[in-house]
Design an enzyme around this catalytic site. Structure first.
Site, short mmCIF file in Angstrom:
data_model
loop_
_atom_site.label_atom_id
_atom_site.label_comp_id
_atom_site.label_asym_id
_atom_site.label_seq_id
_atom_site.Cartn_x
_atom_site.Cartn_y
_atom_site.Cartn_z
N GLU A 17 12.93 35.54 -18.58
CA GLU A 17 12.98 34.58 -17.46
C GLU A 17 11.82 33.59 -17.58
O GLU A 17 10.68 33.98 -17.82
CB GLU A 17 12.89 35.33 -16.13
N TYR A 49 14.90 28.23 -10.32
CA TYR A 49 15.34 27.00 -9.66
C TYR A 49 14.26 26.45 -8.75
O TYR A 49 13.85 27.14 -7.79
CB TYR A 49 16.60 27.31 -8.85
N GLY A 109 17.54 32.66 -2.16
CA GLY A 109 16.26 31.96 -2.29
C GLY A 109 15.27 32.42 -1.24
O GLY A 109 15.66 32.97 -0.21
N GLN A 211 -1.77 38.35 -10.13
CA GLN A 211 -0.31 38.50 -10.17
C GLN A 211 0.15 39.68 -9.31
O GLN A 211 1.18 39.59 -8.65
CB GLN A 211 0.12 38.79 -11.61
N1 LIG Z 1 14.86 35.92 -10.38
C1 LIG Z 1 14.67 35.43 -9.20
O1 LIG Z 1 14.40 34.27 -9.05
C2 LIG Z 1 14.80 36.34 -8.08
C3 LIG Z 1 14.61 35.90 -6.82
N2 LIG Z 1 14.72 36.74 -5.75
C4 LIG Z 1 14.50 36.30 -4.41
O2 LIG Z 1 14.89 37.31 -3.48
C5 LIG Z 1 15.33 36.77 -2.26
C6 LIG Z 1 16.71 37.12 -1.76
O3 LIG Z 1 17.71 36.53 -2.53
P1 LIG Z 1 19.14 37.18 -2.67
O4 LIG Z 1 19.05 38.54 -3.18
O5 LIG Z 1 19.95 36.21 -3.42
O6 LIG Z 1 19.58 37.20 -1.14
P2 LIG Z 1 20.72 37.94 -0.32
O7 LIG Z 1 21.34 36.90 0.53
O8 LIG Z 1 21.60 38.75 -1.17
O9 LIG Z 1 19.88 38.94 0.60
C7 LIG Z 1 18.82 38.49 1.42
C8 LIG Z 1 18.62 39.43 2.61
O10 LIG Z 1 19.68 39.29 3.54
C9 LIG Z 1 20.41 40.49 3.71
N3 LIG Z 1 21.84 40.12 3.68
C10 LIG Z 1 22.57 39.81 2.60
N4 LIG Z 1 23.84 39.45 2.93
C11 LIG Z 1 23.89 39.52 4.29
C12 LIG Z 1 24.90 39.25 5.25
N5 LIG Z 1 26.13 38.86 4.86
N6 LIG Z 1 24.61 39.39 6.57
C13 LIG Z 1 23.37 39.80 6.97
N7 LIG Z 1 22.36 40.07 6.09
C14 LIG Z 1 22.62 39.94 4.79
C15 LIG Z 1 20.00 41.39 2.57
O11 LIG Z 1 20.04 42.77 2.94
C16 LIG Z 1 18.59 40.91 2.29
O12 LIG Z 1 17.67 41.51 3.15
C17 LIG Z 1 15.15 35.37 -2.45
O13 LIG Z 1 13.89 35.20 -1.96
C18 LIG Z 1 15.26 35.15 -3.95
O14 LIG Z 1 14.71 33.94 -4.36
C19 LIG Z 1 14.98 38.03 -6.00
C20 LIG Z 1 15.18 38.53 -7.24
C21 LIG Z 1 15.13 37.72 -8.37
N1 LIG Z 2 11.24 37.18 -3.69
C1 LIG Z 2 11.24 36.81 -4.97
N2 LIG Z 2 11.16 35.49 -5.29
C2 LIG Z 2 11.16 35.10 -6.58
O1 LIG Z 2 11.10 33.89 -6.85
C3 LIG Z 2 11.24 36.10 -7.60
C4 LIG Z 2 11.33 37.44 -7.23
N3 LIG Z 2 11.31 37.78 -5.90
N4 LIG Z 2 11.45 38.44 -8.15
C5 LIG Z 2 11.78 38.13 -9.49
C6 LIG Z 2 11.21 36.88 -9.97
C7 LIG Z 2 9.74 37.05 -10.34
N5 LIG Z 2 9.18 35.78 -10.00
C8 LIG Z 2 7.82 35.46 -10.16
C9 LIG Z 2 6.89 36.45 -10.44
C10 LIG Z 2 5.55 36.14 -10.61
C11 LIG Z 2 5.12 34.84 -10.52
C12 LIG Z 2 3.67 34.52 -10.70
O2 LIG Z 2 2.89 35.36 -11.06
N6 LIG Z 2 3.24 33.30 -10.45
C13 LIG Z 2 1.86 32.90 -10.54
C14 LIG Z 2 1.56 32.18 -11.81
C15 LIG Z 2 2.50 31.07 -12.13
C16 LIG Z 2 1.99 30.28 -13.29
O3 LIG Z 2 1.66 30.85 -14.35
O4 LIG Z 2 1.93 29.04 -13.12
C17 LIG Z 2 1.47 32.04 -9.36
O5 LIG Z 2 0.26 32.05 -9.06
O6 LIG Z 2 2.37 31.44 -8.74
C18 LIG Z 2 6.05 33.85 -10.23
C19 LIG Z 2 7.38 34.17 -10.06
C20 LIG Z 2 10.22 34.89 -9.49
N7 LIG Z 2 11.24 35.78 -8.98
#
Ligand SMILES: NC(=O)C1=CN([C@@H]2O[C@H](COP(=O)(O)OP(=O)(O)OC[C@H]3O[C@@H](n4cnc5c(N)ncnc54)[C@H](O)[C@@H]3O)[C@@H](O)[C@H]2O)C=CC1
Ligand SMILES: Nc1nc(=O)c2c([nH]1)NC[C@@H]1CN(c3ccc(C(=O)N[C@@H](CCC(=O)O)C(=O)O)cc3)CN21
Length: 294
Positions: A17, A49, A109, A211
């Site tokens: 990622e 994103y 998000g 971190q």
């Molecule tokens: N790789 C990445 O960028 C990652 C980002 N995230 C972040 O984690 C957060 C949650 O994102 P998602 O998992 O996509 O959200 P989601 O919408 O699946 O879930 C968010 C929250 O709402 C609840 N929920 C879900 N569907 C619902 C519904 N229909 N009615 C009532 N409650 C509901 C869930 O239990 C959870 O607490 C965001 O902040 C996201 O950016 C998490 C993991 C990886």
């Molecule tokens: N709630 C949530 N939001 C997210 O955006 C998110 C998750 N969970 N879980 C999975 C990944 C992990 N993400 C991460 C994890 C660590 C940093 C981090 O350490 N950022 C530092 C340094 C960034 C840099 O090197 O410029 C910071 O200080 O922001 C950022 C995004 C984004 N993703």
């Protein structure tokens, strides 16, 4: 290629990622990072994103397109919906189609600090259903072995996850975790609910103390005592912290591979050197797993 089909072809699927740099001037550094990550032959690279939920100056499509065009590696473009209108989502989806990008990680998000949300999509489920109708994308979604930070309890979180999967999710990537026992418990629970789509384990190699604090506030995951001790002991020694973080992540990965995990998603967050070090240390182990499937 659809990522859901990569899961049918090989096990484990390995991915990285990255995030678009916040400053326009740093765009060149991300291309260098991608070049270094590409040498490690990942199955796909995911691109987050916007910066903290902002869709302005979004570089996700541009960077994803570069990965596909220059390296023929599948990009997985993240897309968040809490702060977007249908019109904006359509705009991005069209850009993805024009750029030949067929994989999206559909997320709600993080809630922006000013809480200025648009209310057209409230949950990832709404976005997944919307994208699924277009029939152009393979859709990934996030899931939470320790429960989502906002969820009232774990079983409600699982109930919503089930709905999210039924709305059209093809594969799941877990939130990062530092204790594999959460992953194994979670995997068992998905099996009991008949959720059988591929489940990729999200692992983050942590190499500095700042971190850790960021992750705890953002994700609310448990950091094992053993790991906190290491961070405290070596907090002023950069090299030692890198060694410790990489070793810890490798230890988790080897254990996951032993139990036949579908894939490992490495939250390397632009640290290509760390990705390289991890792959170098476990090259032979990764190869054994691929051969077993042949
Ligand atoms: N790789 C990445 O960028 C990652 C980002 N995230 C972040 O984690 C957060 C949650 O994102 P998602 O998992 O996509 O959200 P989601 O919408 O699946 O879930 C968010 C929250 O709402 C609840 N929920 C879900 N569907 C619902 C519904 N229909 N009615 C009532 N409650 C509901 C869930 O239990 C959870 O607490 C965001 O902040 C996201 O950016 C998490 C993991 C990886
Ligand atoms: N709630 C949530 N939001 C997210 O955006 C998110 C998750 N969970 N879980 C999975 C990944 C992990 N993400 C991460 C994890 C660590 C940093 C981090 O350490 N950022 C530092 C340094 C960034 C840099 O090197 O410029 C910071 O200080 O922001 C950022 C995004 C984004 N993703």
């Amino acid at each position: 290629m659809y990522i859901k089909d990569i899961f049918k072809e090989k096990k484990p699927v390995i991915s990285f990622e990255i995030f678009p740099p916040k400053k326009e001037s740093n765009i060149k550094t991300i291309y260098k990072t991608i070049d270094e990550l590409a040498q490690l032959n990942p199955d796909y690279i995911s691109v987050t994103y916007g910066a903290s939920g902002s869709i302005k100056n979004n570089k996700t499509v541009e960077i994803s397109s570069f990965i596909k065009r220059e390296y023929k590696i599948e990009p997985l473009s993240h897309l968040t919906c809490i702060n977007s209108s249908k019109k904006e989502i359509d705009e991005i989806l069209n850009q993805l189609i024009e750029n030949n990008i067929s994989n999206v990680l559909a997320l709600r998000g993080d809630i922006p600090n000013d809480k200025n949300i648009k209310k057209e999509f409230n949950y990832a489920e709404d976005l997944i259903r919307y994208i699924s109708k277009k029939k152009k994308f393979s859709i990934g979604a996030a899931c939470y072995p320790e429960g989502h930070i906002e969820a009232r309890n774990k079983s409600l979180d699982l109930y919503y996850l089930n709905k999210k999967v039924n709305a059209g999710t093809d594969f799941l990537i877990t939130q990062l975790f530092f204790d594999n026992k959460y992953f194994y418990d979670f995997r068992e629970k998905l099996k009991n609910r008949n959720i059988n789509i591929p489940l990729q384990a999200g692992i983050m190699p942590v190499v500095n103390k700042k971190q850790v604090e960021k992750i705890v506030s953002m994700c609310g995951v448990n950091i094992p005592e053993k790991f906190i001790k290491i961070m405290n002991k070596y907090e002023n020694n950069k090299e030692a912290l890198i060694d410790a973080g990489v070793t810890y992540a490798c230890d988790q990965i080897i254990d996951l591979l032993t139990t036949g995990v579908d894939g490992i998603h490495l939250y390397v967050m632009n640290k290509s050197k760390i990705a390289k070090e991890i792959v170098k240390r476990i090259t032979s182990i990764l190869k054994i797993n691929i051969k077993m499937e042949e």
